[in-house]
Design an enzyme around this catalytic site. Sequence first.
Site, mmCIF file in Angstrom:
data_model
loop_
_atom_site.group_PDB
_atom_site.id
_atom_site.type_symbol
_atom_site.label_atom_id
_atom_site.label_comp_id
_atom_site.label_asym_id
_atom_site.label_seq_id
_atom_site.Cartn_x
_atom_site.Cartn_y
_atom_site.Cartn_z
ATOM 1 N N CYS A 122 33.518 20.085 46.654
ATOM 2 C CA CYS A 122 34.492 19.193 47.297
ATOM 3 C C CYS A 122 34.238 17.689 47.116
ATOM 4 C CB CYS A 122 34.664 19.551 48.766
ATOM 5 S SG CYS A 122 36.163 18.779 49.422
ATOM 6 N N LYS A 132 25.789 21.694 48.134
ATOM 7 C CA LYS A 132 26.632 20.486 48.021
ATOM 8 C C LYS A 132 25.794 19.209 48.099
ATOM 9 C CE LYS A 132 30.748 18.702 50.483
ATOM 10 N NZ LYS A 132 31.808 19.137 51.400
ATOM 11 N N GLU A 153 36.113 26.261 49.085
ATOM 12 C CA GLU A 153 34.939 25.857 49.876
ATOM 13 C C GLU A 153 34.935 26.565 51.252
ATOM 14 O OE1 GLU A 153 35.017 21.706 51.025
ATOM 15 O OE2 GLU A 153 32.853 21.659 51.368
HETATM 16 N N1 LIG Z 1 35.185 19.211 52.319
HETATM 17 C C1 LIG Z 1 35.082 17.965 51.914
HETATM 18 O O1 LIG Z 1 34.070 17.552 51.374
HETATM 19 N N2 LIG Z 1 36.153 17.191 52.179
HETATM 20 C C2 LIG Z 1 36.150 15.794 52.034
HETATM 21 C C3 LIG Z 1 37.493 15.260 51.818
HETATM 22 C C4 LIG Z 1 37.739 14.855 50.413
HETATM 23 O O2 LIG Z 1 36.785 14.582 49.684
HETATM 24 O O3 LIG Z 1 38.894 14.779 50.037
#
Ligand SMILES: NC(=O)NCCC(=O)O
Length: 417
Positions: free
Chosen positions: A258, A221, A146
């Site tokens: 993510c 996203k 990401e």
């Molecule tokens: N980049 C992101 O969405 N991180 C969130 C943390 C997670 O979901 O573990």
Amino acid sequence: MEKKEEVVNQNGNPEESSQTLTDGSICGFESLHRLLQSSLSPQLFKEVSRLLIGLNCGKALEPLEVEETAKGLSSQHDFDIQAFKFNADKELLREPRVVRVGLIQNSIALPTTAPFLDQKKAIFQKLKPIIDAAGASGVNILCLQEAWMMPFAFCTREKRWCEFAEPADGESTQFLQGFARKYNMVIVNPILERDLKHGETIWNTAVIIGNNGNIIGTHRKNHIPRVGDFNESTYYMEGNTGHPVFETAYGKIGVNICYGRHHPLNWLAFGLNGAEIVFNPSATVGELSEPMWPIEARNAAIANSYFVGSINRVGTEVFPNPFTSGDGKPQHADFGHFYGSSHVSAPDSSCTPSLSRNKDGLLISDMDLNLCRQLKDKWGFRMTARYELYADMLSRYVKPDFEPQVISDPLLHKNHL
Ligand SMILES: NC(=O)NCCC(=O)O
């Protein structure tokens, strides 16, 4: 990675030393898999692995020989390469459909205090030999982590990091298009996107580059974290692209970026649109999510009868100005450790061992996509799913006058005394 000198407590168990905390290893081991392999007898390790990472077509996942050029690049540029093969049963009416997939995890290349242009260029330089190793290995579909083209500055809430955002056809895409053409490779390019046609708004986007170097499409996203230091909603909004599945030369792919991995319906939607592989390019830290990491991906692969490629960045990124996140913690200047541990999960509940917790790496997996339908036929999850029940439930739930279906025990509040 070599086992480091172990600090042992009075029960004979390894203790967390400050060294294990700062180098990102697990008690001196690069991954849980390596820790178990080194600590258990071969027989016990085999049995633990069977339970922990499953069996593919009734056997332990087959390791693959790494190609020589790729091996050379990995030792010259200090990144790991691991390679595995997911088999499917032989079918009488269909040929096997084997696709080679690569996942890249990496740390940033320069401190976050360096000029932005230098940081970006240095990340490109760092990625080059790893992508070349994927190309030399014959990888068909490659996915990066990401927002790979920048430090993961979303903890800071400082707007200056928005400068890293670039159009879907900007520098990072152009950089990767060259590799896509050179190696006849599909590349999933997760970036911070600046949408020039819509008032320069910012999105967290995966650009899908076809094996001819063309842009097939983008996905933004869907779910944005508001947890701990992950203050990403300061920078971009919830995606407006739905759950597209991209039909590429090598298979139908989707991207669940993510935090979207915590939402089973997000995974489901990519499956309903026909995905055979869903990538989960991520940036997450040990303290927040590490126990969830392997479970969510494998569950998604099992429940949706597709492969999942999970990628997480590596290392600790320290920012110039300390920040807080309204959670009572003292001010700090980093997110914590991004624990890497990229891996692939298969619909038959098997998965690869994870890449290192603390080192750049390329994970190569051959996957026979016939396994997806074989698992659908075996378990019938699509046929037994009762979607109409849930469609009805959800359509009622989203209405303001929704009442939860709770049947209370009429004796609940009766005084028995
Ligand atoms: N980049 C992101 O969405 N991180 C969130 C943390 C997670 O979901 O573990």
